[in-house]
Design a protein around this motif. Structure first.
Motif, PDB file in Angstrom:
ATOM      1  N   ARG A  59       0.755  -1.256  -0.080  1.00  0.00           N
ATOM      2  CA  ARG A  59      -0.296  -0.386  -0.420  1.00  0.00           C
ATOM      3  C   ARG A  59       1.192   0.895   0.177  1.00  0.00           C
ATOM      4  N   GLY A  60       0.760   2.348  -0.606  1.00  0.00           N
ATOM      5  CA  GLY A  60       1.572   3.629  -0.660  1.00  0.00           C
ATOM      6  C   GLY A  60       1.738   3.250  -2.328  1.00  0.00           C
ATOM      7  N   VAL A  61       2.539   4.381  -2.327  1.00  0.00           N
ATOM      8  CA  VAL A  61       3.127   4.962  -3.160  1.00  0.00           C
ATOM      9  C   VAL A  61       4.443   5.423  -3.024  1.00  0.00           C
ATOM     10  N   VAL A  62       5.276   5.698  -4.228  1.00  0.00           N
ATOM     11  CA  VAL A  62       7.108   6.678  -4.050  1.00  0.00           C
ATOM     12  C   VAL A  62       6.329   7.363  -5.595  1.00  0.00           C
ATOM     13  N   ARG A  63       6.853   8.572  -5.637  1.00  0.00           N
ATOM     14  CA  ARG A  63       6.799   9.379  -6.069  1.00  0.00           C
ATOM     15  C   ARG A  63       7.821   9.756  -6.689  1.00  0.00           C
ATOM     16  N   LEU A  64       8.372  10.020  -7.439  1.00  0.00           N
ATOM     17  CA  LEU A  64       9.942  10.791  -8.366  1.00  0.00           C
ATOM     18  C   LEU A  64      10.145  11.775  -9.487  1.00  0.00           C
ATOM     19  N   ASP A  65      10.526  12.614  -8.807  1.00  0.00           N
ATOM     20  CA  ASP A  65       9.674  14.111  -9.586  1.00  0.00           C
ATOM     21  C   ASP A  65       8.370  14.344  -9.413  1.00  0.00           C
ATOM     22  N   GLY A  66       7.515  13.671  -8.342  1.00  0.00           N
ATOM     23  CA  GLY A  66       6.155  14.484  -8.606  1.00  0.00           C
ATOM     24  C   GLY A  66       5.505  13.124  -9.307  1.00  0.00           C
ATOM     25  N   LEU A  67       6.445  12.060 -10.229  1.00  0.00           N
ATOM     26  CA  LEU A  67       5.593  11.308 -11.067  1.00  0.00           C
ATOM     27  C   LEU A  67       4.788  10.042 -10.315  1.00  0.00           C
ATOM     28  N   SER A  68       3.688   9.888 -10.038  1.00  0.00           N
ATOM     29  CA  SER A  68       3.725   8.356  -8.972  1.00  0.00           C
ATOM     30  C   SER A  68       4.110   7.571  -9.827  1.00  0.00           C
ATOM     31  N   THR A  69       4.627   6.187  -9.100  1.00  0.00           N
ATOM     32  CA  THR A  69       4.877   4.915  -9.534  1.00  0.00           C
ATOM     33  C   THR A  69       4.852   4.153  -9.641  1.00  0.00           C
ATOM     34  N   ALA A  70       2.699   4.341  -8.733  1.00  0.00           N
ATOM     35  CA  ALA A  70       2.374   2.751  -8.392  1.00  0.00           C
ATOM     36  C   ALA A  70       1.765   1.934  -9.575  1.00  0.00           C
ATOM     37  N   GLY A  71       1.377   2.366 -10.959  1.00  0.00           N
ATOM     38  CA  GLY A  71       0.985   1.856 -12.295  1.00  0.00           C
ATOM     39  C   GLY A  71       1.787   1.908 -12.974  1.00  0.00           C
ATOM     40  N   LEU A  72       2.875   1.873 -13.224  1.00  0.00           N
ATOM     41  CA  LEU A  72       4.213   1.778 -14.261  1.00  0.00           C
ATOM     42  C   LEU A  72       4.201   0.642 -15.073  1.00  0.00           C
ATOM     43  N   GLU A  73       4.537   0.031 -15.585  1.00  0.00           N
ATOM     44  CA  GLU A  73       4.451  -1.085 -16.167  1.00  0.00           C
ATOM     45  C   GLU A  73       5.149  -1.455 -17.414  1.00  0.00           C
ATOM     46  N   GLY A  74       5.871  -2.530 -18.025  1.00  0.00           N
ATOM     47  CA  GLY A  74       6.350  -2.051 -19.277  1.00  0.00           C
ATOM     48  C   GLY A  74       7.152  -0.961 -19.509  1.00  0.00           C
ATOM     49  N   ARG A  75       7.195  -0.441 -20.489  1.00  0.00           N
ATOM     50  CA  ARG A  75       8.773  -0.107 -20.766  1.00  0.00           C
ATOM     51  C   ARG A  75       8.987   1.449 -19.926  1.00  0.00           C
ATOM     52  N   ARG A  76       7.951   1.670 -19.689  1.00  0.00           N
ATOM     53  CA  ARG A  76       7.538   3.138 -18.722  1.00  0.00           C
ATOM     54  C   ARG A  76       7.996   3.179 -17.686  1.00  0.00           C
ATOM     55  N   LEU A  77       8.155   1.565 -16.943  1.00  0.00           N
ATOM     56  CA  LEU A  77       8.541   1.024 -15.940  1.00  0.00           C
ATOM     57  C   LEU A  77      10.304   1.170 -15.757  1.00  0.00           C
ATOM     58  N   ARG A  78      10.715   0.317 -16.949  1.00  0.00           N
ATOM     59  CA  ARG A  78      12.402   0.314 -17.446  1.00  0.00           C
ATOM     60  C   ARG A  78      12.985   1.793 -17.349  1.00  0.00           C
ATOM     61  N   GLU A  79      12.427   2.742 -17.845  1.00  0.00           N
ATOM     62  CA  GLU A  79      12.583   4.428 -18.352  1.00  0.00           C
ATOM     63  C   GLU A  79      12.995   4.895 -16.973  1.00  0.00           C
ATOM     64  N   VAL A  80      11.543   4.721 -16.301  1.00  0.00           N
ATOM     65  CA  VAL A  80      11.840   5.215 -14.469  1.00  0.00           C
ATOM     66  C   VAL A  80      13.108   4.627 -13.726  1.00  0.00           C
ATOM     67  N   ARG A  81      12.839   3.278 -14.131  1.00  0.00           N
ATOM     68  CA  ARG A  81      14.208   2.351 -13.246  1.00  0.00           C
ATOM     69  C   ARG A  81      15.294   3.837 -13.598  1.00  0.00           C
ATOM     70  N   ARG A  82      15.729   3.263 -14.876  1.00  0.00           N
ATOM     71  CA  ARG A  82      17.068   3.572 -15.505  1.00  0.00           C
ATOM     72  C   ARG A  82      17.398   4.907 -14.744  1.00  0.00           C
ATOM     73  N   GLN A  83      16.124   5.878 -14.138  1.00  0.00           N
ATOM     74  CA  GLN A  83      16.984   7.171 -13.261  1.00  0.00           C
ATOM     75  C   GLN A  83      16.745   7.133 -11.618  1.00  0.00           C
ATOM     76  N   VAL A  84      16.355   5.696 -12.169  1.00  0.00           N
ATOM     77  CA  VAL A  84      16.863   5.396  -9.904  1.00  0.00           C
ATOM     78  C   VAL A  84      18.527   4.607 -10.442  1.00  0.00           C
ATOM     79  N   ALA A  85      19.577   4.591  -9.841  1.00  0.00           N
ATOM     80  CA  ALA A  85      20.405   3.568 -10.080  1.00  0.00           C
ATOM     81  C   ALA A  85      20.671   3.201  -8.539  1.00  0.00           C
ATOM     82  N   VAL A  86      21.627   2.225  -8.231  1.00  0.00           N
ATOM     83  CA  VAL A  86      21.451   1.264  -6.989  1.00  0.00           C
ATOM     84  C   VAL A  86      22.750   1.227  -6.418  1.00  0.00           C
ATOM     85  N   LEU A  87      23.152   1.349  -5.391  1.00  0.00           N
ATOM     86  CA  LEU A  87      24.218   0.782  -4.796  1.00  0.00           C
ATOM     87  C   LEU A  87      24.226  -0.194  -3.715  1.00  0.00           C
TER      88      LEU A  87
END
Length: 337
Positions: A59-87
């Motif tokens: 439950r709940g939502v993560v927003r990145l620069d105001g964009l809700s990531t709750a319903g992202l899927e497929g290509r759009r999800l991959r595009e947004v993931r590329r903006q978030v790096a993980v160490l």
């Protein structure tokens, strides 16, 4: 900017569900370096994975620069993931590749051409202080240097957000500073918003602008580091400030005693001596110590005061921005904090 709203996440346990996150709300401004602290099992890594879109919350939502990531899927999800790096807490390097080759991997995967790729790798090696080691293999590096290689690699694709899970874990103290310097430079020079998780208060003191405390899946405190250090009731402050361990007998020799938190060069360097001279009181430091938050000196002292104007002197110190806590029943009621 990272905005987390009412984030809840649980896992199936052997006997009962494990509630890793419970209605967590946090906001990290763009370009900030924000630390999430808490004991092992408090939910820090789960929060990082949810923000990185590696796991979906219940439950709940993560927003990145105001964009809700709750319903992202497929290509759009991959595009947004590329903006978030993980160490990751235990990053793995390619043993057969050089330092430069490891940093180049994400760029090769994106199809970046040779000249542009080499320029980007060169800049990141400079940022990480590894230019002179570009041709070495990971086995020829120290643990801290290998962590810096992994950090440079995570920045290769120019992410907007970097999540660093326990970035200094397993690294000797003398090398941890180098890793934290790279995180600070990534924020300052590349404009990356950095969220790190740690159990180590020294990490927060050194580089973080803001901090949140997770306890049993709940975010129980958050704010700027300096604001929280100035709050006597803050759990984060108690863990980050120098400890006070003063025997009662040592405080008993003074007319008054108090715990004082001083923030900034002027307060730490001059406030107590000025109070002593202004009110003609003897003022002694009988416990505590000095630390730094970034470049700002911060002190927590237990002070003893003798003189007819002891109360006035303590009130004057408080009026000038110091946080002063006096015992309720005189000096003999003072106990170790």
């Amino acid at each position: 900017m990272i905005t987390v709203e009412n984030l809840t996440k649980s896992y199936t346990g052997a006997a009962a569900p494990v509630h890793a996150l419970r209605d967590v709300n946090v906001e990290v401004p763009a370009g900030a370096l924000f630390g999430v602290v808490g004991p092992a099992g408090s939910g820090k890594s789960t929060l990082a994975r949810c923000i990185a879109l590696q796991e979906k919350p219940d439950r709940g939502v993560v927003r990145l620069d105001g964009l809700s990531t709750a319903g992202l899927e497929g290509r759009r999800l991959r595009e947004v993931r590329r903006q978030v790096a993980v160490l990751d807490a235990q990053p793995v390097l390619h043993a057969e590749r050089t330092v430069a080759g490891n940093v180049a991997v994400p760029l090769e995967q994106l199809g970046v051409e040779g000249p542009q790729r080499r320029s980007r790798v060169g800049r990141l090696l400079d940022l990480a202080g590894l230019t002179q080691r570009a041709a070495l293999r990971p086995s020829e590096l120290t643990p801290g240097q290998r962590r810096r290689v992994a950090l440079a690699r995570s920045l290769a694709a120019a992410p907007a957000v970097l999540l660093a899970d326990d970035p200094t874990g397993g690294i000797a103290a003398e090398e941890s500073g180098g890793v934290l310097t790279v995180l600070d430079r990534a924020r300052a020079e590349l404009g990356v918003t950095v969220l790190l998780t740690t159990q180590d208060g020294a990490t927060v003191r050194r580089v973080c602008d803001g901090v949140g405390l997770l306890d049993n899946g709940r975010l129980v405190e958050q704010g700027t580091v300096l604001e929280l250090l100035a709050d006597p009731s803050s759990r984060i402050a108690r863990s980050l400030l120098p400890a006070i361990d003063t025997p009662r007998s040592q405080s008993a020799g003074y007319d008054r005693s108090a715990d004082v938190v001083l923030i900034g060069f002027a307060a730490v360097g001059a406030l107590l001596p000025e109070a002593s001279a202004r009110f003609d009181v003897e003022l002694a430091t009988i416990g505590g110590g000095l630390t730094r938050v970034g470049d700002t000196p911060v002190a927590r002292f237990r002070i003893g005061v003798n003189g007819t104007q002891a109360d006035t002197a303590l009130a004057w110190i408080a009026d000038r921005g110091a946080h002063v806590v006096q015992p309720k029943e005189g000096p003999k009621s003072v106990v170790a904090a």
